[in-house]
Scaffold this active site. Structure first.
Site, PDB file in Angstrom:
ATOM      1  CG  ASP A  86      -1.547   1.209   1.663  1.00 54.10           C
ATOM      2  OD1 ASP A  86      -2.343   1.730   0.322  1.00 54.10           O
ATOM      3  OD2 ASP A  86      -1.613   1.868   2.576  1.00 54.10           O
ATOM      4  CG  ASP A  88      -2.031   7.502   0.127  1.00 54.90           C
ATOM      5  OD1 ASP A  88      -1.060   7.700  -0.569  1.00 54.90           O
ATOM      6  OD2 ASP A  88      -3.207   7.681  -0.138  1.00 54.90           O
ATOM      7  CB  THR A 193      -1.876   3.448  -4.105  1.00 53.24           C
ATOM      8  OG1 THR A 193      -2.688   4.691  -3.859  1.00 53.24           O
ATOM      9  CG2 THR A 193      -1.421   3.672  -5.519  1.00 53.24           C
ATOM     10  CB  ALA A 194      -7.187   4.634  -3.865  1.00 55.25           C
ATOM     11  CE  LYS A 238      -5.215   0.303  -1.680  1.00 55.68           C
ATOM     12  NZ  LYS A 238      -4.522   0.756  -0.504  1.00 55.68           N
ATOM     13  CG  ASP A 261      -1.969   2.886   6.436  1.00 54.98           C
ATOM     14  OD1 ASP A 261      -2.566   3.859   7.082  1.00 54.98           O
ATOM     15  OD2 ASP A 261      -1.970   2.682   5.229  1.00 54.98           O
ATOM     16  CG  ASN A 264     -10.475   1.353   4.815  1.00 54.83           C
ATOM     17  OD1 ASN A 264     -11.451   0.974   4.920  1.00 54.83           O
ATOM     18  ND2 ASN A 264      -9.846   2.681   4.783  1.00 54.83           N
TER      19      ASN A 264
END
Length: 333
Positions: A86, A88, A193-194, A238, A261, A264
């Site tokens: 991930d 962020d 990542t989004a 994801k 982290d 979600n």
């Protein structure tokens, strides 16, 4: 807001839109990776710093093991394994889409009012340390409206500049070292990542990673339409992207690792045989402990709890973290 409930993983499983988003992201990631050097091209300053630090790694004492030392991980030469990180607050402090927004404002893509909203969202994200679905959705909607009508090549070129201006110094050295350990073992390493896949790909290339899975914005003849392909790459989407990429690459997910982290990302973490909670939010920390997942927290310098990364990985994180810190410090001078 009720309309945003679909963004919360515990309230929904994968839908046709999340599957579409995942498959589109996997396809974009593979195409992008094929255009670049398969081995990756790490920042030369980081490589040089790592070479200097390796001379002194023998002085670093591993954390004492309460039980028998675990098998070496990652396993060198295991071409059926890969690592998924991930972005962020796992690889980078803060949210990439907010930093990108700051850079676009500097280039007069939008007005001060919109910058104030980006700043508030980023401040909330850093203080809370977790993703707020409403904030993230608002940021994505803003970004789509801003880039509509612009060429993909134009935004890619600007993204390179924005990385140097706002993102390079926000990379967590410890997580960067964990990614490097997988690369050194001969494994591919992907960001998940989004953030827009173009932004994520730029970050991955600067870090010497294989590529990136990210939200795919629709474009026609190289121009953004202002619409997404499927939905944002968030939560179950994801997991669908990782599943699609693993199938295309012939990976064994039980031998793969994933790092995040956020709670979600539990769907993604649950896919692999080696899930790691990095700088975890409260819900993810609780879930990781309940499921005996490994933990590592780089925010305060405190060591991971008993289920932390193996001693060998801990040494690598210390050495690699010091190397990255040296390189980043040079940039400030």
């Amino acid at each position: 807001m009720a309309a945003l409930g679909w963004l919360t993983p515990r309230r929904r499983s994968a839908t046709a839109r999340s599957v579409l988003a995942g498959e589109a992201s996997a396809e974009a990631a593979r195409k992008s990776a094929l255009k670049s050097d398969p081995a990756g091209a790490p920042d030369p300053e980081i490589v040089e710093a790592e070479e200097n630090v390796q001379v002194n790694t023998a002085q670093v004492e591993p954390e004492p093991a309460a039980e028998a030392a675990p098998d070496p991980f990652p396993v060198a030469g295991d071409d059926l394994a890969a690592a998924f990180f991930d972005l962020d607050n796992t690889v980078m402090q803060g949210a990439a889409i907010f930093h990108f927004g700051r850079g676009l404002y500097k280039r007069e893509f939008f007005q001060r009012r919109e910058l104030a909203r980006f700043a508030w969202q980023q401040a909330w994200f850093r203080l809370a340390g977790v993703e707020d679905p409403e904030h993230m959705q608002d940021a994505r909607d803003s970004a789509l409206s801003i880039v509509k009508g612009h060429r993909v090549s134009e935004l890619m070129a600007i993204g390179e500049e924005i990385y140097d201006e706002y993102m390079a110094e926000r990379i967590w050295p410890g997580t960067r070292a964990l990614a490097q350990a997988h690369l050194d073992a001969g494994q591919k390493v992907w960001l998940v990542t989004a953030a827009p896949v173009e932004t994520a790909t730029i970050i991955a290339r600067h870090l010497g990673l294989t590529g990136a899975l990210g939200t795919v914005a629709e474009s026609v003849d190289g121009v953004y339409t202002g619409r997404l392909v499927g939905e944002p790459l968030h939560g179950p989407a994801k997991a669908e992207a990782v599943r699609a990429l693993a199938a295309a690459e012939g990976l064994d997910l039980e031998r793969c690792a994933a790092y995040s982290d956020s709670h979600n990302d539990i769907p993604m973490l649950s896919l692999v045989g080696h899930p790691y909670a990095i700088n975890p939010d409260t819900k993810l920390r609780k879930h990781a402990r309940a499921n005996d997942w490994r933990l590592r927290d780089y925010r305060t310098g405190r060591k991971a709890v008993k289920v932390g990364v193996p001693a060998a990985a801990g040494v690598g994180a210390i050495a690699g973290g010091a190397a990255a810190a040296i390189a980043l410090n040079r940039r400030r001078k």
